[in-house]
Scaffold this active site. Structure first.
Site, PDB file in Angstrom:
ATOM      1  CB  CYS A 125      -0.961  -0.062   1.183  1.00 41.48           C
ATOM      2  SG  CYS A 125      -2.304   1.155   1.100  1.00 41.48           S
ATOM      3  CG  ASP A 183      -5.670  -1.281  -5.504  1.00 44.09           C
ATOM      4  OD1 ASP A 183      -6.467  -0.499  -4.945  1.00 44.09           O
ATOM      5  OD2 ASP A 183      -4.475  -1.354  -5.190  1.00 44.09           O
ATOM      6  CG  HIS A 214      -5.671  -1.723  -1.785  1.00 42.10           C
ATOM      7  ND1 HIS A 214      -4.578  -1.211  -2.438  1.00 42.10           N
ATOM      8  CD2 HIS A 214      -5.577  -1.307  -0.494  1.00 42.10           C
ATOM      9  CE1 HIS A 214      -3.847  -0.509  -1.583  1.00 42.10           C
ATOM     10  NE2 HIS A 214      -4.432  -0.555  -0.398  1.00 42.10           N
TER      11      HIS A 214
END
Length: 247
Positions: A125, A183, A214
């Site tokens: 991330c 995502d 994600h």
């Protein structure tokens, strides 16, 4: 390999940075990986991920990425409150402060008998972005960047022309870019922008897109976690680091 854990409080230009260390118990010197967390800092899934990588023969450092903005030891929850605080933190810390954090960790590793001195980076991330960013430092030999946010959008604070996309041409090591095609944080156009910029910058990299959401690596919150894919990606990461840090 059996591992051991400890922590160290490293001085940086922006304050003390608690950094968690995972490393093999067996005597010897091992290459190192700087492992960057999500906005929530060192949660239980991040600790397990760092331990897994260390068990393959690496010294793994997990820094508190927003150490300037929180009391030492802060871990944010995977809830709305934690998300709001973590997102506020990522927009409050300039990328140049992350750059100086890399220098502090690299210098620390060079002084440790248990480290060979060769260093890579890995992250998820925002941590994927920070691993990418770390690779701008020529001492970082390789980086695994998992669903890296905010590279394409240039939304994190930095000096003029200091954003990570612009500075990509400075990367000398090898990158492994890993994405989930479902995502929402990095749309197709954003991935394509990052890919083209890597080509234009003549960076050595591999590019991997999977049918995944994600945070598909996170083994908490089972609506996104893909265990089989996670194992595949860990193997890919270990292979890259063994090739790039053990040579």
């Amino acid at each position: 390999m059996i591992i051991q854990t400890e922590f160290v409080d490293l001085p940086t230009p922006t304050g003390t940075m608690r950094t968690y260390i995972y490393r093999p118990q067996a005597e010897g010197s091992y290459p190192a990986i700087i492992y960057y967390s999500e906005i929530f800092q060192q949660t239980a899934p991040i600790a397990r991920s760092a331990a897994l990588m260390a068990g393959h023969g690496f010294v793994v450092l997990v820094p508190e990425v927003f150490h300037e903005l929180n009391p030492i030891g802060t871990v944010l929850g995977y809830d709305d409150e934690g998300k709001d605080k973590g997102n506020a933190d990522k927009f409050a810390k300039p990328l140049e402060s992350h750059d100086s954090d890399v220098v502090a960790m690299y210098d620390f590793l060079q002084q440790q008998a248990y480290c060979t001195g060769k260093v890579g980076a890995m992250g998820v991330c925002i941590g994927g972005h920070l691993a990418y960013r770390a690779a701008i430092n020529p001492n970082i030999l390789s980086a695994v960047c998992l669903y890296a946010t905010d590279i394409h959008s240039n939304t994190l604070p930095s000096e003029e022309n200091g954003d990570s996309l612009t500075r990509t041409k400075e990367i000398q090591g090898e990158l492994m870019m890993i994405w989930g095609k479902q995502d929402p944080h990095v749309p197709d156009a954003g991935r394509f922008l990052v890919h083209q910029n890597l080509l234009d910058s003549k960076v050595k990299f591999t590019w991997h897109e999977f049918n995944a959401a994600h945070a598909f690596m996170r083994d908490e919150g089972l609506d996104r976690f893909d265990p089989e894919l996670a194992l595949t990606v860990y193997k890919m990461a270990v292979d890259l680091f063994r090739r790039s840090l053990l040579a």
